[in-house]
Design a protein around this motif. Structure first.
Motif, short mmCIF file in Angstrom:
data_model
loop_
_atom_site.label_atom_id
_atom_site.label_comp_id
_atom_site.label_asym_id
_atom_site.label_seq_id
_atom_site.Cartn_x
_atom_site.Cartn_y
_atom_site.Cartn_z
N GLN A 188 3.88 1.57 -1.09
CA GLN A 188 4.52 1.72 -2.39
C GLN A 188 3.55 2.34 -3.40
O GLN A 188 3.90 3.19 -4.20
CB GLN A 188 4.96 0.34 -2.87
CG GLN A 188 5.75 0.40 -4.15
CD GLN A 188 6.39 -0.95 -4.45
OE1 GLN A 188 6.81 -1.64 -3.54
NE2 GLN A 188 6.45 -1.30 -5.71
N LYS A 189 2.29 1.93 -3.30
CA LYS A 189 1.27 2.44 -4.22
C LYS A 189 1.09 3.94 -4.00
O LYS A 189 0.98 4.73 -4.95
CB LYS A 189 -0.03 1.68 -3.98
CG LYS A 189 -1.26 2.20 -4.62
CD LYS A 189 -1.80 1.24 -5.65
CE LYS A 189 -2.77 1.83 -6.66
NZ LYS A 189 -3.18 3.17 -6.51
N LYS A 190 1.11 4.37 -2.73
CA LYS A 190 0.95 5.79 -2.43
C LYS A 190 2.13 6.58 -2.99
O LYS A 190 1.96 7.68 -3.53
CB LYS A 190 0.88 6.00 -0.90
CG LYS A 190 -0.48 5.68 -0.33
CD LYS A 190 -0.52 6.10 1.13
CE LYS A 190 -1.64 5.40 1.87
NZ LYS A 190 -1.42 5.33 3.30
N ASN A 242 0.83 -1.22 0.00
CA ASN A 242 0.00 0.00 0.00
C ASN A 242 0.85 1.25 0.00
O ASN A 242 0.57 2.23 -0.70
CB ASN A 242 -0.88 0.05 1.26
CG ASN A 242 -2.03 -0.91 1.14
OD1 ASN A 242 -2.35 -1.38 0.04
ND2 ASN A 242 -2.64 -1.24 2.27
N ALA A 268 3.55 10.22 -9.60
CA ALA A 268 2.82 10.49 -10.84
C ALA A 268 2.10 11.83 -10.79
O ALA A 268 1.98 12.51 -11.80
CB ALA A 268 1.83 9.36 -11.10
N ASN A 269 1.61 12.21 -9.61
CA ASN A 269 0.67 13.34 -9.57
C ASN A 269 1.14 14.61 -8.87
O ASN A 269 0.55 15.66 -9.05
CB ASN A 269 -0.65 12.90 -8.92
CG ASN A 269 -1.23 11.73 -9.67
OD1 ASN A 269 -1.25 11.73 -10.89
ND2 ASN A 269 -1.67 10.71 -8.94
N GLN A 313 3.95 5.72 -5.49
CA GLN A 313 3.78 5.72 -6.95
C GLN A 313 2.80 6.83 -7.39
O GLN A 313 3.07 7.58 -8.32
CB GLN A 313 3.22 4.37 -7.36
CG GLN A 313 3.36 4.05 -8.81
CD GLN A 313 2.80 2.64 -9.10
OE1 GLN A 313 2.13 2.04 -8.25
NE2 GLN A 313 3.08 2.15 -10.28
N ASP A 314 1.70 6.96 -6.65
CA ASP A 314 0.71 8.00 -6.95
C ASP A 314 1.32 9.39 -6.82
O ASP A 314 1.09 10.27 -7.65
CB ASP A 314 -0.49 7.90 -5.99
CG ASP A 314 -1.36 6.72 -6.31
OD1 ASP A 314 -1.14 6.10 -7.38
OD2 ASP A 314 -2.22 6.37 -5.47
N LYS A 315 2.07 9.59 -5.76
CA LYS A 315 2.70 10.90 -5.55
C LYS A 315 3.67 11.21 -6.68
O LYS A 315 3.69 12.31 -7.22
CB LYS A 315 3.47 10.93 -4.22
CG LYS A 315 2.61 11.22 -3.03
CD LYS A 315 2.35 12.73 -2.89
CE LYS A 315 1.40 12.98 -1.74
NZ LYS A 315 -0.01 13.04 -2.07
#
Ligand code: AMP
Length: 612
Positions: free
Chosen positions: A403-405, A401, A411-412, A407-409
């Motif tokens: 890592q996913k956060k 989870n 990207a965005n 990754q989102d940061k």
């Protein structure tokens, strides 16, 4: 015996939560209704809907119901409403098989009687100092909730009289008789006034229960729960055996361990919806309660938020969740077990909507295990045992989870300023980006550690072969005898009661199982002698159980229960034993074995008890 059973078309099978009204129409006393409201019960459970009117009319009752169906309130609410308490006499007597149940039932009755000042409830069970019970009984015992063995002790000592009893209830009659309390129950019933109202609850109807019904219940009405069979093929059903006080911790772990989209958690009361929801929220879950207490608009808003994905978890009562149709619900968790199979099927039908597959998880406390089998039978599907996720599994999920956060940061978010700080830090601290990132990661996970330390929850054992009774690890016939004549894995204990005290193996099993609230199936061999007896118990028996047994009385005699070791031999007779190794061996020289010294022949048949 004449039997005024209710006609078939009035049978409980037709009762579903959709056609049951509240408690108001049942005719309970206003004080009792107030207590029901305070307890947060919204609708009567099926057994209550059936038993309450019959008992209010003064009828005797045979209830076929297990723990978890709401049977305590089914008899307590109408009897408390109906009986005229004078604040002095014992007017209501409830017999239960175990200490634990007697405490639990006494607490429930005291809660239902909160608005009745003349009702004082006293639990009476083995294992507790009898002097403490004398005091409580002397003050006022308008309702006694007792295990049969200890009640007999009190009757003998004159600390309890039953001649003013207006109603008697036999709770879990099958368990009680299975433990060898038949004779005691009969003795007790013979001391109750003939005109007292009688109710008997039992999950099964073995021969001994039928005998009691035949001899002591008179004419009676019947309240039975028999679920219809239904199939729920697209739903994966699992259960988790968990102790009541571990439920919250187990729930949090289940939520973390499961891959879910939307989750509906069922509890029994309105209070529980907010309690569970608040505690989950405190652990960082996105959750809201749903109960009949909330205004219609708020309920609709909550359901909409769940639909839209703004909420992930809803904690609801059966009534509040009626008709919820949200495709996103991938999981239904039965945090509190439903009363009957119909509400179970109704609950789990909230997942697996629109042809999708769903997941149903059922929390079962050890006492509720029988209900599991009933549900399996009714849904014609096995319910798999599940294990709680391990700390490693939860850790892996948290890392993923996290890592996913990140990754989102990446990207965005605009990270320029942070990169600048990072570069500056590498220079000032004389270190590299990797170390700084590791330190930042460490700080970021402090609230929800990536490597959680998890306390081991003592989940009660479930055997792989699907047998969920408290059976000993090995089937009985495979048990081996150890070198000292005691069964392998068992220890031998001494009891200061024997044949001359008119004690039978049944009395011993009944006393041990009843006082310590353990299954009779784990009790090993019993040997009866004239002046004493021995019993074998598993060597991993809990100290708390042994403590209770050390105060046990059997047929009114102090049993002086203790381990047979050299440190604590039975009085005098055991002095010939030098060490544990010598126990059971042929005596050397003048030394005699326990048996020879005592000059007593063991009881011929060595009996083992329990369910087979
Ligand atoms: P029992 O089968 O008597 O052991 O009851 C099981 C649990 O259900 C207890 O925790 C009761 O407080 C609860 N309970 C009993 N009746 C109701 C009801 N009508 N609504 C909600 N909870 C109930």
């Amino acid at each position: 015996m004449e039997n005024n059973n209710l006609p078939e078309n009035e049978s409980l099978n037709e009762t579903t939560i959709d056609n049951v009204e509240g408690f108001e129409g049942l005719g309970l006393a206003p004080e009792i209704l107030e207590a029901v409201k305070a307890a947060g019960y919204e609708t009567p459970s099926p057994i209550q809907a059936k038993a309450i009117p019959a008992l209010l009319q003064g009828k005797n009752l045979l209830g076929t119901a297990q723990t978890g169906t709401g049977k305590t309130a089914a008899f307590a609410l109408p009897l408390l409403s109906r009986i005229e308490f004078n604040g002095k006499d014992t007017s209501l007597l409830v017999l239960t098989p175990t200490r634990e149940l007697s405490i639990q039932v006494a607490e429930a009755i005291q809660q239902y009687a909160m608005k009745l000042p003349k009702v004082h409830v006293v639990p009476v069970y083995g294992g507790q100092d009898i002097a403490v019970q004398f005091k409580a009984l002397k003050r006022a015992a308008n309702v006694i909730v007792a295990t049969p063995g200890r009640l007999i002790d009190h009757l003998k000592r004159g600390s309890v009289t039953l001649d003013k009893v207006q109603a008697v209830v036999l709770d879990e009659a099958d368990e009680m008789l299975d433990m060898g309390f038949m004779e005691d129950v009969e003795t007790i019933l013979s001391k109750i006034p003939k005109n007292a109202q009688r109710a008997l609850f039992s999950a099964t109807m073995p021969k001994e229960v039928l005998e009691i019904i035949d001899e002591h219940l008179g004419e009676y009405s019947e309240a039975r729960i028999e679920g219809k069979t239904t199939t729920v093929e697209n739903i994966r059903q699992r259960f988790l055996l968990v102790k009541s006080h571990d439920k919250m911790e187990a729930l949090a772990r289940v939520i973390e361990g499961e891959d879910f989209d939307g989750m509906l958690i069922f509890v029994r009361t309105k209070q529980a919806t907010s309690e569970v929801s608040e505690r989950l929220e405190a652990r960082g879950f996105n959750v809201a309660p749903l109960s009949g207490d909330l205004a219609q608009t708020l309920r609709e808003r909550t359901i909409n938020r769940l639909k839209m994905g703004k909420l992930d978890i809803v904690v609801a009562t059966d009534v509040a969740a009626r008709g919820i149709d949200v495709d996103r619900i991938t999981h239904v968790v039965n945090y509190d077990i439903p009363y009957d199979t119909e509400s179970y099927v109704h609950r789990i039908g909230r997942t697996g909507r629109a042809g999708r597959s769903g997941n149903a998880i059922l929390f079962i406390t050890p006492r509720e295990r029988r209900l599991l089998k009933t549900i399996e039978k009714a849904t014609r599907q096995p319910i798999e045992a599940m294990a709680l996720p391990s700390a490693e599994q939860i850790s892996a999920k948290r890392v993923a989870n996290f890592q996913k956060k990140i990754q989102d940061k990446l990207a965005n978010a605009n990270l320029d300023k942070f990169r600048e700080i990072l570069m500056k830090m590498t220079v000032e601290l004389g270190t590299n980006v990797e170390d700084i990132a590791a330190a930042a990661l460490c700080m970021a996970q402090e609230r929800e550690p990536l490597f959680p330390k998890m306390e081991q929850l003592s989940t009660p054992k479930v055997k792989d072969n699907g047998d969920r009774d408290d059976m000993p690890e090995k089937p009985r016939k495979e048990r081996k005898e150890g070198a000292n004549g005691v069964e392998e894995g068992y220890l031998r204990y001494y009891l200061a009661v024997g044949r001359r005290d008119h004690v039978s193996p049944r009395d011993i099993v009944g006393a041990i199982a009843g006082e310590a609230d353990i299954s009779s199936a784990i009790i090993g061999r019993i040997k009866l002698f004239d002046k004493f007896s021995t019993v074998e118990l598993p060597d991993n028996t809990d100290q708390s159980v042994l403590d209770i047994l050390s105060e046990m009385t059997i047929r009114g005699n102090d049993a002086k229960f203790r381990l047979m070791t050299d440190d604590a031999p039975p009085p005098k007779e055991r002095k010939s034993f030098k060490s544990k190794k010598d126990f059971g061996k042929k005596p050397k020289g003048k030394e005699k074995t326990f048996r020879e010294f005592h000059g007593d022949k063991p009881f011929r048949k060595t009996r083992r008890f329990g369910r087979h």
